[in-house]
Design a protein around this motif. Structure first.
Motif, short mmCIF file in Angstrom:
data_model
loop_
_atom_site.label_atom_id
_atom_site.label_comp_id
_atom_site.label_asym_id
_atom_site.label_seq_id
_atom_site.Cartn_x
_atom_site.Cartn_y
_atom_site.Cartn_z
N PRO A 158 32.89 -71.26 21.43
CA PRO A 158 31.93 -72.60 21.40
C PRO A 158 30.49 -72.17 21.54
O PRO A 158 29.83 -72.86 21.04
N GLN A 159 30.38 -71.10 21.94
CA GLN A 159 28.82 -70.57 22.17
C GLN A 159 28.32 -69.34 21.32
O GLN A 159 28.24 -68.21 22.11
N ALA A 160 28.23 -69.74 20.21
CA ALA A 160 27.80 -68.48 19.32
C ALA A 160 26.25 -68.02 19.72
O ALA A 160 25.40 -68.78 19.55
N SER A 161 26.18 -66.79 20.26
CA SER A 161 24.87 -66.51 20.95
C SER A 161 24.43 -65.29 20.49
O SER A 161 23.16 -65.12 20.50
N TRP A 162 24.89 -64.44 19.54
CA TRP A 162 24.22 -63.36 18.73
C TRP A 162 24.93 -62.82 17.77
O TRP A 162 26.30 -63.03 17.55
N LEU A 163 24.05 -62.43 16.90
CA LEU A 163 24.77 -61.50 15.37
C LEU A 163 24.10 -60.41 15.37
O LEU A 163 22.77 -60.21 15.61
N GLU A 164 24.86 -59.50 15.05
CA GLU A 164 24.32 -58.05 14.64
C GLU A 164 24.74 -57.52 13.35
O GLU A 164 26.27 -57.43 13.38
N LEU A 165 24.01 -56.93 12.52
CA LEU A 165 24.21 -56.45 11.04
C LEU A 165 24.79 -55.02 11.49
O LEU A 165 24.05 -54.35 12.08
N ASP A 166 25.88 -54.39 11.25
CA ASP A 166 26.43 -53.19 10.92
C ASP A 166 26.33 -52.76 9.56
O ASP A 166 27.32 -52.90 8.97
N ARG A 179 14.13 -68.75 20.53
CA ARG A 179 14.98 -67.71 21.42
C ARG A 179 14.68 -66.10 20.75
O ARG A 179 14.67 -65.31 21.25
N GLN A 180 14.93 -66.24 19.57
CA GLN A 180 15.11 -65.11 18.69
C GLN A 180 14.38 -65.14 17.32
O GLN A 180 14.47 -66.50 16.84
N PHE A 181 14.09 -64.13 16.62
CA PHE A 181 13.54 -63.98 15.11
C PHE A 181 13.73 -62.79 14.72
O PHE A 181 14.05 -61.89 15.29
N SER A 182 13.68 -62.99 13.26
CA SER A 182 13.87 -61.57 12.68
C SER A 182 12.99 -61.58 11.47
O SER A 182 12.68 -62.72 10.93
N THR A 233 19.07 -63.80 -1.29
CA THR A 233 18.65 -63.39 0.17
C THR A 233 19.22 -64.03 1.17
O THR A 233 19.06 -65.03 1.18
N VAL A 234 20.27 -63.06 1.72
CA VAL A 234 21.21 -64.06 2.43
C VAL A 234 20.82 -63.68 4.04
O VAL A 234 20.38 -62.65 4.38
N LEU A 235 20.94 -64.81 4.78
CA LEU A 235 20.88 -64.90 6.24
C LEU A 235 22.03 -65.36 6.97
O LEU A 235 22.72 -66.25 6.40
N HIS A 236 22.22 -64.92 8.09
CA HIS A 236 23.24 -65.33 8.90
C HIS A 236 22.70 -65.97 10.16
O HIS A 236 21.87 -65.37 10.78
N SER A 256 13.28 -74.65 5.60
CA SER A 256 13.68 -75.13 6.80
C SER A 256 15.09 -75.82 6.78
O SER A 256 15.12 -76.40 5.53
N VAL A 257 15.75 -75.78 7.53
CA VAL A 257 17.08 -76.69 7.87
C VAL A 257 17.03 -77.07 8.98
O VAL A 257 16.81 -76.46 10.24
N GLU A 258 17.44 -78.49 9.16
CA GLU A 258 17.44 -79.06 10.25
C GLU A 258 18.84 -79.58 11.01
O GLU A 258 19.71 -79.31 10.11
N GLY A 259 19.02 -79.82 12.07
CA GLY A 259 20.26 -80.64 12.25
C GLY A 259 21.39 -79.27 12.90
O GLY A 259 22.52 -79.45 12.65
N LEU A 260 20.92 -78.11 13.22
CA LEU A 260 21.68 -77.00 13.34
C LEU A 260 22.30 -76.70 14.78
O LEU A 260 23.00 -75.92 14.89
N GLY A 261 21.80 -77.53 15.45
CA GLY A 261 22.46 -77.51 17.09
C GLY A 261 21.19 -76.52 17.79
O GLY A 261 20.32 -76.02 16.98
N GLY A 262 21.79 -75.89 18.71
CA GLY A 262 20.87 -74.88 19.55
C GLY A 262 20.81 -73.50 18.94
O GLY A 262 21.98 -72.75 19.22
N VAL A 263 20.16 -73.41 18.06
CA VAL A 263 20.11 -72.07 17.13
C VAL A 263 19.88 -70.80 18.06
O VAL A 263 18.70 -71.11 18.81
N THR A 264 20.65 -69.76 18.07
CA THR A 264 20.46 -68.67 18.86
C THR A 264 20.05 -67.56 18.12
O THR A 264 19.19 -66.69 18.74
N THR A 265 20.45 -67.24 17.00
CA THR A 265 20.22 -66.06 16.21
C THR A 265 20.13 -66.30 14.86
O THR A 265 20.83 -66.99 14.28
#
Ligand SMILES: *[C@@H]1O[C@H](CO)[C@@H](O)[C@H](O)[C@H]1NC(C)=O
Ligand SMILES: *[C@@H]1O[C@H](CO)[C@@H](O)[C@H](O)[C@H]1NC(C)=O
Ligand SMILES: *[C@@H]1O[C@H](CO)[C@@H](O)[C@H](O)[C@H]1NC(C)=O
Ligand SMILES: *[C@@H]1O[C@H](CO)[C@@H](O)[C@H](O)[C@H]1NC(C)=O
Ligand SMILES: *[C@@H]1O[C@H](CO)[C@@H](O)[C@H](O)[C@H]1NC(C)=O
Length: 414
Positions: free
Chosen positions: A60-68, A352-355, A23-26, A391-400
């Motif tokens: 440096p500011q990974a803001s979004w991911l979209e699966l095609d 900020r975002q969830f899925s 069960t893979v998540l990005h 959960s995973v901690e210490g990830l910095g500002g998670v955006t997606t």
């Protein structure tokens, strides 16, 4: 011992040969990293997240991911806060590890993408550069070519955050004929007609939402069809709604969508404060809005007003963590009206975002301020969110955070 796991970088057997077991998540973060996790469940039913790989391809500011999903690629954005240009990175994910396949320079401030026109093109909303950029996707290797940029100079709204136009999301309508862009800075739902022959967009008259409301994210809803691929959507377009989350007014609204000669029309059905039966806390900034996979619920998040708590991930620490809310709204399929069901702890501050996974029994929520990714239990029947499963901690500002299971926001009709 609660159901959680601290960061675990042990090797895992989650490779292409055993893909069904994974069960893979990005997960993207303003730390610059895009991390791929495997959500594991042991024979006692305890979940944990194991790291499969990390890439800095959207730093440096990974803001979004979209699966095609069709092409087994992932699009990643760098929002580029302090440089003139950002990037769109095309990642291959054939082995459940993201590898940079191609990378393109674009305007700064990129925050959202959508695949459209049967998988032949990509639209990107640029919050910072007040723009929408469009790209064709090569059928053979997924290479992108810019096919047009729109830069908006519409007068902005009355709230200080509305200093200029701020396109916040790119969405495609259920018939794959129009792109819709909520513009937070200008209080507009911008619409564009898709030319099926070359994927180019033609700007239509935008729809004005209330001044100062700051439209941010939303979802189309067609009662007769499940979200996802299929001709059902086009056949039922006359019975379609658009659910809108507005960040500055902290509202969630339902609009009936009409298809006319001049494109999409919107008629307000219902509108409510995002906190439902509780008044909006000071400092709140509504963020995400997505449909449940069974089309029965709309789910939203409120940010930066943590009035709830969630168990501390350190089981030796009895002080609960502050938490923002993730909300559930029941949809009346006959009228499109939304009814508040409840606010649940999102797992920390700034969701900020969830899925939601395809089965609908779990949600992946990134908490930007807490620097945490949580997997929340979700009750399919009631739409309520429950315990933190991992959960995973210490990830910095998670955006997606996205599940590698298909793209529910994109409905190829072919
Ligand atoms: C990613 O890391 C590599 C190796 O440290 C470095 O050379 C590269 O510049 C980094 N890329 C970005 C976009 O930061
Ligand atoms: C890079 O940014 C500049 C300044 O906004 C812009 O004029 C230029 O078109 C951008 N380059 C690309 C490839 O988008
Ligand atoms: C316990 O958790 C709280 C909330 O995160 C934190 O402020 C505090 O420093 C933690 N205490 C210890 C001893 O780690
Ligand atoms: C708000 O609604 C929820 C869900 O129906 C309910 O549990 C809660 O008691 C209500 N709160 C108030 C203040 O009415
Ligand atoms: C980003 O990834 C690198 C390489 O795996 C790691 O050293 C670094 O700690 C990560 N940063 C964060 C904030 O997770």
């Amino acid at each position: 011992m609660r159901f959680h796991a601290l960061r675990n970088i042990t090797a895992t057997t989650c490779v292409v040969a055993t893909v069904a077991e994974c069960t893979v998540l990005h997960v993207a973060s303003y730390s610059g990293n895009v991390t791929t996790f495997d959500l594991k469940r042991n024979d006692k039913g305890i979940y944990s997240l194991a790291t499969l790989g990390v890439t800095n391809g959207s730093a440096p500011q990974a803001s979004w991911l979209e699966l095609d999903a069709k092409k087994k690629t992932v699009y990643g954005l760098d929002e580029a806060w302090s440089t003139p240009n950002g990037t769109i990175t095309v990642y291959s994910n054939k082995k459940n590890v993201l590898e940079i396949s191609k990378k393109y320079t674009t305007l700064a401030g990129a925050v959202s993408t959508i695949v459209y026109n049967g998988g032949k093109a990509l639209a990107v909303a640029h919050y910072g550069a007040q723009a929408l950029t469009t790209w064709s996707i090569a059928a053979n290797d997924g290479a992108l070519s810019n096919i047009g940029n729109f830069i908006f100079s519409t007068p902005p709204g009355p709230v200080p955050q509305q200093d200029k136009s701020h396109p916040h999301e790119a969405l495609v309508d259920p018939t794959d004929s129009y792109i819709l862009v909520p513009d937070l800075g200008s209080d507009l739902l911008r619409t564009f007609a898709i030319n099926a022959a070359d994927s180019k967009l033609r700007e239509l008259t935008p729809f004005k939402v209330p001044a100062g409301s700051g439209p941010r994210h939303g979802s189309f809803y067609t009662p007769a069809c499940k979200p996802g691929p299929g001709k059902c959507l086009a056949a039922n377009k006359e019975n379609t709604y658009f659910f809108l989350v507005s960040e500055l007014a902290n509202t969630v609204s339902s609009y009936k969508v009409t298809y006319g000669k001049d494109g999409l029309g919107f008629t307000l059905v219902s509108s409510s404060g995002i906190y439902g039966n509780v008044s909006t806390p000071t400092g709140a900034a509504a963020a995400e809005g997505i449909l449940s996979p069974d089309n029965k619920f709309f789910h939203t998040t409120g940010r930066n007003a943590p009035f709830l708590t969630t168990p501390n991930p350190d089981s030796a620490n009895t002080t609960a963590l502050a938490s923002d809310a993730i909300q559930t709204w029941a949809i009346d399929a006959a009228t499109g009206k939304l009814t508040f069901q409840g606010s649940y702890p999102a797992g920390g501050v700034t969701p900020r975002q969830f899925s939601i996974n395809a089965k609908g029994d779990m949600a992946a929520v990134g908490l930007q301020t807490t620097g945490r990714l949580v997997i929340l239990k979700r009750d399919i029947a009631s739409g309520a969110f429950g315990a933190v499963l991992a959960s995973v901690e210490g990830l910095g500002g998670v955006t997606t955070s996205i599940w590698d299971e298909g793209n529910p926001r994109y409905a190829p009709l072919a």
